[in-house]
Design a protein around this motif. Structure first.
Motif, PDB file in Angstrom:
ATOM      1  N   THR A  49     137.858 -39.061 -66.105  1.00 37.49           N
ATOM      2  CA  THR A  49     137.511 -39.008 -67.524  1.00 37.49           C
ATOM      3  C   THR A  49     136.164 -38.324 -67.721  1.00 37.49           C
ATOM      4  OG1 THR A  49     138.748 -41.049 -67.942  1.00 37.49           O
ATOM      5  CG2 THR A  49     137.116 -40.396 -69.583  1.00 37.49           C
ATOM      6  N   ASN A  50     135.214 -38.652 -66.843  1.00 34.09           N
ATOM      7  CA  ASN A  50     133.917 -37.973 -66.910  1.00 34.09           C
ATOM      8  C   ASN A  50     134.070 -36.475 -66.704  1.00 34.09           C
ATOM      9  OD1 ASN A  50     130.799 -37.953 -66.631  1.00 34.09           O
ATOM     10  ND2 ASN A  50     131.501 -37.026 -64.705  1.00 34.09           N
ATOM     11  N   ALA A  51     134.912 -36.073 -65.740  1.00 34.09           N
ATOM     12  CA  ALA A  51     135.131 -34.649 -65.487  1.00 34.09           C
ATOM     13  C   ALA A  51     135.798 -33.984 -66.688  1.00 34.09           C
ATOM     14  CB  ALA A  51     135.983 -34.466 -64.235  1.00 34.09           C
ATOM     15  N   ALA A  52     136.752 -34.675 -67.326  1.00 35.24           N
ATOM     16  CA  ALA A  52     137.435 -34.102 -68.490  1.00 35.24           C
ATOM     17  C   ALA A  52     136.464 -33.885 -69.651  1.00 35.24           C
ATOM     18  CB  ALA A  52     138.585 -35.009 -68.914  1.00 35.24           C
ATOM     19  N   ILE A  53     135.518 -34.801 -69.836  1.00 37.72           N
ATOM     20  CA  ILE A  53     134.520 -34.623 -70.897  1.00 37.72           C
ATOM     21  C   ILE A  53     133.613 -33.437 -70.588  1.00 37.72           C
ATOM     22  CG2 ILE A  53     132.586 -35.725 -72.087  1.00 37.72           C
ATOM     23  CD1 ILE A  53     133.901 -38.421 -71.563  1.00 37.72           C
ATOM     24  N   ASN A  54     133.234 -33.289 -69.321  1.00 35.44           N
ATOM     25  CA  ASN A  54     132.433 -32.124 -68.940  1.00 35.44           C
ATOM     26  C   ASN A  54     133.194 -30.823 -69.171  1.00 35.44           C
ATOM     27  OD1 ASN A  54     130.070 -33.466 -68.095  1.00 35.44           O
ATOM     28  ND2 ASN A  54     130.949 -33.888 -66.078  1.00 35.44           N
ATOM     29  N   ILE A  55     134.485 -30.842 -68.900  1.00 36.80           N
ATOM     30  CA  ILE A  55     135.303 -29.645 -69.126  1.00 36.80           C
ATOM     31  C   ILE A  55     135.347 -29.320 -70.616  1.00 36.80           C
ATOM     32  CG2 ILE A  55     137.654 -28.745 -68.971  1.00 36.80           C
ATOM     33  CD1 ILE A  55     137.960 -30.434 -66.400  1.00 36.80           C
ATOM     34  N   ARG A  56     135.516 -30.334 -71.437  1.00 32.59           N
ATOM     35  CA  ARG A  56     135.541 -30.089 -72.889  1.00 32.59           C
ATOM     36  C   ARG A  56     134.189 -29.560 -73.370  1.00 32.59           C
ATOM     37  NH1 ARG A  56     135.268 -35.280 -76.343  1.00 32.59           N
ATOM     38  NH2 ARG A  56     133.167 -35.037 -75.468  1.00 32.59           N
ATOM     39  N   ASN A  57     133.090 -30.119 -72.871  1.00 36.58           N
ATOM     40  CA  ASN A  57     131.762 -29.680 -73.303  1.00 36.58           C
ATOM     41  C   ASN A  57     131.416 -28.280 -72.806  1.00 36.58           C
ATOM     42  OD1 ASN A  57     131.486 -32.181 -74.495  1.00 36.58           O
ATOM     43  ND2 ASN A  57     130.317 -33.060 -72.791  1.00 36.58           N
ATOM     44  N   ALA A  58     132.125 -27.796 -71.770  1.00 38.59           N
ATOM     45  CA  ALA A  58     131.831 -26.473 -71.214  1.00 38.59           C
ATOM     46  C   ALA A  58     132.623 -25.370 -71.890  1.00 38.59           C
ATOM     47  CB  ALA A  58     132.112 -26.460 -69.714  1.00 38.59           C
ATOM     48  N   ALA A  59     133.268 -25.666 -73.019  1.00 35.03           N
ATOM     49  CA  ALA A  59     134.109 -24.664 -73.680  1.00 35.03           C
ATOM     50  C   ALA A  59     133.313 -23.448 -74.113  1.00 35.03           C
ATOM     51  CB  ALA A  59     134.820 -25.285 -74.887  1.00 35.03           C
ATOM     52  N   GLY A  60     132.005 -23.589 -74.325  1.00 32.73           N
ATOM     53  CA  GLY A  60     131.190 -22.452 -74.732  1.00 32.73           C
ATOM     54  C   GLY A  60     130.936 -21.471 -73.616  1.00 32.73           C
ATOM     55  N   VAL A  78     137.374 -22.719 -68.299  1.00 33.43           N
ATOM     56  CA  VAL A  78     135.928 -22.788 -68.061  1.00 33.43           C
ATOM     57  C   VAL A  78     135.677 -22.865 -66.562  1.00 33.43           C
ATOM     58  CG1 VAL A  78     135.542 -23.958 -70.262  1.00 33.43           C
ATOM     59  CG2 VAL A  78     135.913 -25.311 -68.199  1.00 33.43           C
ATOM     60  N   PRO A  79     134.441 -22.547 -66.126  1.00 34.69           N
ATOM     61  CA  PRO A  79     134.124 -22.635 -64.689  1.00 34.69           C
ATOM     62  C   PRO A  79     134.318 -24.044 -64.157  1.00 34.69           C
ATOM     63  CG  PRO A  79     132.449 -21.381 -65.862  1.00 34.69           C
ATOM     64  CD  PRO A  79     133.334 -21.987 -66.910  1.00 34.69           C
ATOM     65  N   ALA A  80     134.859 -24.127 -62.939  1.00 35.61           N
ATOM     66  CA  ALA A  80     135.190 -25.426 -62.361  1.00 35.61           C
ATOM     67  C   ALA A  80     134.047 -26.112 -61.626  1.00 35.61           C
ATOM     68  CB  ALA A  80     136.390 -25.274 -61.415  1.00 35.61           C
ATOM     69  N   PRO A  81     133.111 -25.404 -60.973  1.00 42.65           N
ATOM     70  CA  PRO A  81     132.109 -26.090 -60.137  1.00 42.65           C
ATOM     71  C   PRO A  81     131.263 -27.094 -60.926  1.00 42.65           C
ATOM     72  CG  PRO A  81     132.119 -23.745 -59.659  1.00 42.65           C
ATOM     73  CD  PRO A  81     132.978 -23.937 -60.863  1.00 42.65           C
ATOM     74  N   GLY A  82     131.094 -28.288 -60.334  1.00 42.60           N
ATOM     75  CA  GLY A  82     130.188 -29.288 -60.887  1.00 42.60           C
ATOM     76  C   GLY A  82     130.758 -30.226 -61.916  1.00 42.60           C
ATOM     77  N   THR A  83     131.977 -30.009 -62.380  1.00 45.45           N
ATOM     78  CA  THR A  83     132.502 -30.855 -63.456  1.00 45.45           C
ATOM     79  C   THR A  83     132.730 -32.296 -63.001  1.00 45.45           C
ATOM     80  OG1 THR A  83     134.736 -30.102 -62.897  1.00 45.45           O
ATOM     81  CG2 THR A  83     133.572 -28.942 -64.659  1.00 45.45           C
ATOM     82  N   SER A  84     133.030 -32.498 -61.730  1.00 47.67           N
ATOM     83  CA  SER A  84     133.301 -33.860 -61.252  1.00 47.67           C
ATOM     84  C   SER A  84     132.067 -34.540 -60.675  1.00 47.67           C
ATOM     85  CB  SER A  84     134.400 -33.823 -60.183  1.00 47.67           C
ATOM     86  OG  SER A  84     133.983 -33.065 -59.070  1.00 47.67           O
ATOM     87  N   GLN A  85     130.935 -33.829 -60.565  1.00 47.91           N
ATOM     88  CA  GLN A  85     129.726 -34.407 -59.978  1.00 47.91           C
ATOM     89  C   GLN A  85     128.596 -34.563 -60.987  1.00 47.91           C
ATOM     90  OE1 GLN A  85     128.733 -31.764 -56.782  1.00 47.91           O
ATOM     91  NE2 GLN A  85     130.579 -32.216 -55.594  1.00 47.91           N
TER      92      GLN A  85
END
Length: 421
Positions: free
Chosen positions: A387-398, A347-354
């Motif tokens: 952990t917050n970034a990992a959840i965003n990565i999982r939610n961005a699977a679409g 998935v796209p990387a920008p913004g996942t940690s912020q």
């Protein structure tokens, strides 16, 4: 039951005599020289690459006219030609990240010799710990038996050995068997999905709140030994005459440094294999960021007109990123997950940690090191930033993207055959 063919490699250590090591060293240097001759013959032409037939004719003529070319077996020479042509095919493929083929220098080239035909190997098992294999122009050689080979061990896995490649590293020569196994076709399996954030402080952080961390790859004693050896090499380099070969003492120091670094790499690869196998068995869908690692580790030196800032800090960050080998982790995950019927999504990387995974509010100030505190008054979630970034990565699977993204299209314009001046 449907059966699938699975291509895998098996690495084993060779037990060579001094004379056999010298023969393989000569073969490897000849293979590198043949690559350079092919590159010169193919590229210094009037606007086109040499054809396979022209290259093959040139190789046969060189083997008749140059004595030292005969050190390399004929099949290994043909393998060099196939590898060279494949390098050009990868370069012209927009979806492939390979760069333009270049000349190979002796100090920076890993010695390797290909044995493309498995019929001449004559692999046998001698006892519980050792096997034997026949190598062209080398003879019968023992190798360390650590795993049953398909088509060799009675009652072992179904399949066959299709060839081998001899590779030299800091610990000596090894043989890499190319194995083709017959396994049950993978069936898509339902399983939990997980997002994985790759980091430096913690290697892998999962969206379920767990982490996969590792310790130092070298012990304190090994680190001290490496530090002393690097100081010794720096002192020995000061007395080296520019343009002259390195002294034997400096070469021995380099070898010791290489062995310590190879030890660290082996431990890192072993940890990655164990961790990725555990993740592939546990989860059906693994979501990771589509990182441009090459861009992330670019130097910050800048130019004379515009010098960079915080160069030493950026260099340390680059070493830390490179030491984690994020790309290798994803590569291992991809094939292991696929073999078990799972899927790896990028998935796209920008913004996942912020971005706060709970309310979706994005603010760079929300992250402070490993702590994330949402600045949205209506939310206020706080916890581990990875952990917050990992959840965003999982939610961005679409919003999955290709593993190569637009990188291949950007390079396609540069991948043109050489033109006459």
């Amino acid at each position: 039951m449907e059966v699938a063919r699975q291509a895998r490699a098996h690495v084993a250590r060779l037990d060579l005599s001094t004379a056999q090591v010298a023969v393989l060293d000569d073969q490897a240097h000849t293979a590198r020289a043949l690559w350079n001759l092919l590159h010169e013959f193919s590229t210094f032409r009037q606007g086109r690459l040499a054809s396979v037939k022209e290259c093959d004719t040139a190789i046969r003529a060189a083997r008749r006219e140059i004595d030292w070319m005969g050190r390399l077996p004929a099949q290994a020479a043909q393998a060099v030609l196939r590898t060279y042509r494949q390098a050009w095919a990868n370069f012209f493929n927009p979806a492939h990240p390979a760069g333009r083929p270049t000349f190979k220098s002796r100090p920076r080239t890993r010695p390797a010799v290909d044995v493309p035909q498995a019929r001449d190997l004559n692999i046998t098992r001698l006892n519980r710990r050792w096997g034997a294999v026949s190598l062209p122009k080398v003879g019968r050689v023992r190798f360390r038996w650590t795993r049953d080979l398909p088509g060799v061990t009675r009652g072992g896995p179904a399949g066959r050995i299709t060839g081998a490649r001899l590779v030299k590293d800091a610990f000596g020569w090894q043989i890499v068997f190319r194995a083709e196994r017959q396994v049950p076709a993978p069936v898509a399996r339902p399983g939990p999905g997980v997002g994985i954030d790759r980091g430096i402080t913690v290697a892998l952080v999962l969206s379920d709140g767990t982490m996969r961390a590792h310790g130092e790859w070298l012990t304190s004693g090994e680190k001290e030994r490496l530090r002393r050896l690097e100081k010794t090499s720096a002192r020995q380099r000061r007395t080296r005459v520019p343009g002259r070969p390195a002294s034997r003492r400096l070469a021995r120091t380099y070898d010791r440094i290489a062995r310590l670094r190879a030890t660290a790499k082996r431990r890192a690869v072993d940890w990655q294999h164990q961790t990725t196998t555990e993740l592939a068995r546990t989860f059906g869908v693994v979501v990771v960021e589509d990182l441009r690692i090459t861009n992330m580790v670019r130097t910050a030196k800048g130019t004379v007109e515009r010098p960079g800032r915080n160069v030493r800090q950026k260099a340390g960050l680059n070493r830390a990123i490179t030491g984690q080998a994020w790309g290798r982790t994803v590569t291992l995950l991809e094939y292991k997950t696929r073999d078990r019927g799972g899927l790896v999504v990028k998935v796209p990387a920008p913004g996942t940690s912020q971005t706060c995974h709970r309310c979706g509010h994005r603010d760079p100030a929300a992250r402070d090191g490993t702590r994330f505190s949402c600045v949205n008054p209506a939310c206020g979630w706080a916890g581990h930033a990875d952990t917050n970034a990992a959840i965003n990565i999982r939610n961005a699977a679409g919003t999955a993207v290709s593993g190569r993204g637009d990188l291949g299209a950007a390079r396609s314009a540069k991948r043109q055959p050489p033109r006459a001046a």
